[in-house]
Scaffold this active site. Sequence first.
Site, mmCIF file in Angstrom:
data_model
loop_
_atom_site.group_PDB
_atom_site.id
_atom_site.type_symbol
_atom_site.label_atom_id
_atom_site.label_comp_id
_atom_site.label_asym_id
_atom_site.label_seq_id
_atom_site.Cartn_x
_atom_site.Cartn_y
_atom_site.Cartn_z
ATOM 1 N N TRP A 301 -5.302 2.694 8.744
ATOM 2 C CA TRP A 301 -5.436 3.394 7.601
ATOM 3 C C TRP A 301 -6.601 4.317 7.254
ATOM 4 O O TRP A 301 -7.759 4.084 7.735
ATOM 5 C CB TRP A 301 -5.299 2.038 6.581
ATOM 6 C CG TRP A 301 -5.934 2.670 5.125
ATOM 7 C CD1 TRP A 301 -7.150 2.565 4.541
ATOM 8 C CD2 TRP A 301 -5.148 2.777 4.005
ATOM 9 N NE1 TRP A 301 -6.979 2.717 3.327
ATOM 10 C CE2 TRP A 301 -6.033 3.091 2.911
ATOM 11 C CE3 TRP A 301 -3.528 2.838 3.922
ATOM 12 C CZ2 TRP A 301 -5.445 3.127 1.675
ATOM 13 C CZ3 TRP A 301 -3.011 3.397 2.422
ATOM 14 C CH2 TRP A 301 -4.139 3.341 1.292
ATOM 15 N N ASP A 304 -10.914 7.521 1.382
ATOM 16 C CA ASP A 304 -11.758 8.583 1.166
ATOM 17 C C ASP A 304 -12.362 9.195 2.371
ATOM 18 O O ASP A 304 -12.983 8.447 3.151
ATOM 19 C CB ASP A 304 -12.994 7.938 0.232
ATOM 20 C CG ASP A 304 -12.523 6.979 -0.870
ATOM 21 O OD1 ASP A 304 -11.271 7.089 -1.102
ATOM 22 O OD2 ASP A 304 -13.330 6.187 -1.523
ATOM 23 N N PHE A 360 -18.338 0.780 2.365
ATOM 24 C CA PHE A 360 -17.332 1.606 1.341
ATOM 25 C C PHE A 360 -18.064 3.085 1.438
ATOM 26 O O PHE A 360 -18.837 3.385 2.208
ATOM 27 C CB PHE A 360 -17.493 0.908 -0.059
ATOM 28 C CG PHE A 360 -16.665 -0.068 -0.401
ATOM 29 C CD1 PHE A 360 -15.882 -0.641 0.647
ATOM 30 C CD2 PHE A 360 -16.321 -0.351 -1.555
ATOM 31 C CE1 PHE A 360 -15.041 -1.762 0.450
ATOM 32 C CE2 PHE A 360 -15.204 -1.277 -1.700
ATOM 33 C CZ PHE A 360 -14.568 -1.978 -0.759
ATOM 34 N N ASP A 424 -20.575 4.098 -3.990
ATOM 35 C CA ASP A 424 -20.193 5.597 -3.735
ATOM 36 C C ASP A 424 -21.273 6.627 -3.970
ATOM 37 O O ASP A 424 -21.174 7.854 -4.708
ATOM 38 C CB ASP A 424 -18.595 6.191 -4.455
ATOM 39 C CG ASP A 424 -17.839 5.141 -4.182
ATOM 40 O OD1 ASP A 424 -17.738 4.345 -3.156
ATOM 41 O OD2 ASP A 424 -16.889 5.236 -5.209
HETATM 42 C C1 FRU Z 1 -12.111 4.827 -3.727
HETATM 43 C C2 FRU Z 1 -12.739 3.706 -3.481
HETATM 44 C C3 FRU Z 1 -14.285 3.735 -3.606
HETATM 45 C C4 FRU Z 1 -14.737 2.901 -2.332
HETATM 46 C C5 FRU Z 1 -13.562 3.055 -1.465
HETATM 47 C C6 FRU Z 1 -13.270 1.631 -0.738
HETATM 48 O O1 FRU Z 1 -10.866 5.105 -3.105
HETATM 49 O O2 FRU Z 1 -12.138 2.727 -4.082
HETATM 50 O O3 FRU Z 1 -14.716 3.519 -4.736
HETATM 51 O O4 FRU Z 1 -15.962 3.290 -1.887
HETATM 52 O O5 FRU Z 1 -12.492 3.788 -1.935
HETATM 53 O O6 FRU Z 1 -12.558 2.023 0.315
#
Ligand code: FRU
Length: 730
Positions: A301, A304, A360, A424
């Site tokens: 999968w 981002d 993340f 993020d």
């Molecule tokens: C956005 C998100 C981010 C996070 C990541 C985790 O799609 O939720 O905020 O860092 O995906 O996979």
Amino acid sequence: MSHLLPPAPRRFAGPLRALASALLLSHVAARAADDIVLADFEGPSYAPWTATGDAFGNGPAKGALPGQMSVPGFKGKGLVNSFHQGDASTGTLTSPPFPIERNFIGFLIGGGANPEKLAFQLLIDGRVVRSASGPNSRPGGSEELSPESWDVSEFLGKTATLRVLDDATGGWGHINLDHVVQSDRRPPGLRRDVARDVVASHRYLLFPIQHGAPSRVVTLSVGDHVIVRNDVGLAPGTPDWWAVMDVSPWQGQTLHVKVDRLPEDSRALEAIRPSETLPDAASLYREPLRGQLHFSPQRGWNNDPNGMVFYNGEYHLFFQHNPYGWGWGNMHWGHAVSRDLVRWTELGDVLMPDVHGPMFSGSAVVDWKNTSGFGKDSKPPLVLIYTAAGNPTVQCLAHSTDGRTFTKYDRNPVLPQVTSGNRDPKVFWHEPSQRWVMVLYVELPQRGHTIHFFTSPNLKDWTLASVTDGARAGNYLYECPDFFELPVDGNPRNTRWVLLAANTEYAVGSFDGTRFNPEQSRLPGHRGKGFYAPQTYSDIPARDGRRIQVGWFQTETKGMSFNQSMTLPLVLTLVSTPEGPRMAFNPAKETRSLRNHTRTLKTSSLQPGATPTLVGEAELLELEADFEPADATTTFHVRGATIAYDAAKQELSVNGHKAPAPLLGKRQRITVFCDRTGLEVFASDGLCYVPMPFQPRPDDLKVSAEASGAPVRLRRVALHSLRSIWHPKP
Ligand code: FRU
């Protein structure tokens, strides 16, 4: 159907019965009698079982109930789940009497551990003779149902009832149950902490994956050192696909593979094996639903895009990757590179979950002045800034001087948790103040979705500079912020700063190095579907100067060993409109290198009522249409998709999804990219960008155009068949 077999007529009695059961036993020795399903809870009601109280609702649940974590591990579509109205509810669920006709009763059970108050019981003559409870005794845990069984051979021939009891009202005050069977073979139970040593004799370790299989915690260690821990849907038998872990850093060493729980009959642990080659290498990138214009990971999968940076002549694309599943989880940073923004080479994961949590989203920069000290031999380091989403959730660094091997900073984290909803980081070098700026999404209990601005001289020490406050300042901007300066209409003396969120809503304003001052707020970005969490490239050379964006394209590909993809590279600009500067999205010119054959329509107009004019046929394609629509509706049929422009309403519709698209004087220009998994449609010179997940039928290659309401003057209609980004020669 939920059912329980009615008591069998008593055919034998006394000595005859003894003879019959002796015969039965000898028969069992030769061949086990078929299993009897006592209840599988697939129907709309519990009948013929009867419920009391309110914990069990009116019938079987279909999975999780409102407010409950996901409930894996049940069979079919229904189960008993006593979480109706939460943990506080109580009740019982009782079967009609039935004869015990096999040596074992097997079932799947989950929920709270409380043998007194939460139990699945076997009653004979009103007495509880067997009882089982779920596994969870403290907060956390899992709703998963696991197989268990009772040896009931001593009760053969007796009449029994089954009862599910929920008398518990606190945390974990519920029980899950499914698939109750009588069997002469002991139904396989669950083994805990099963392990196997595998020598890393080859580059890869392969894991058998099955969609929907219960998630197991798989821990890999060398000696006492835990390398990584992942949640993996291990296939008990033939896998849907093989997940790949690169174990070359531990070449020749013994890897200890431990699985927290496995059914006794699962062959998953034995199936994990070293391999020098990738599985299915011959069919890779040729799968029926592999997007051929859009990047997608080889397996697993993606969500981002992360750490988008131009370094040493390569565009890097890192991405949120689950290498061990078709759905979200186990966040790693995957990694791919390209020299032209369209053809990508996937290199393998660079960041694995660690003691700070899963990896993340985040960004990357080239530290030209080596402010961080991570540089080596006068090579400026490439620095990744990411969120480690454990408890606490913190911001961390990793660095590299070759763009291939990455080392996590040994003094991570560099920013402690602000709140648990902080993530993020987008980092950039602010030339006027000669400092790094970090733009971080922070969910604050009272103030909602805020963006925090931090500054740093060296990427390691961060100081809070400002926090957005109020809707105008961008408190609607939810996760994955991006922040950059753009000229309006290309004029370098008239610039604005754009603060953009995951859904591409944005604010336009100014920035003094510490604080963002919005002048216009809550502006809509893209106008389509399935586009999220985009990021723009850092360190694009000044002579290029473009702001290039790639987004997560939510193209679900059922039945494949991969899922989701990235959009085409987009160029962002600010265009002045009567309402103020607005962001435009256009495909980067590099996509033109995919063009193979071009067919131009000779017709100069479309007449209303005429049969659609065939433009041509292609599988992977780009359609460019420049036309004067008067007040007609101009419709393009692209491989079964309908893209219509209503000039009277100045509205574009893509498969029925509508978006405002202003006329350009008397003209409209529409560009459509069509891949196996989605469309990207651009109109109004990029002011209207409509990404749209879509799977055309493989045999429908036609592209045609028609007008309704009035004639449409065509200036240029060109259909380019495109080359695959994976197989450049068609
Ligand atoms: C956005 C998100 C981010 C996070 C990541 C985790 O799609 O939720 O905020 O860092 O995906 O996979």
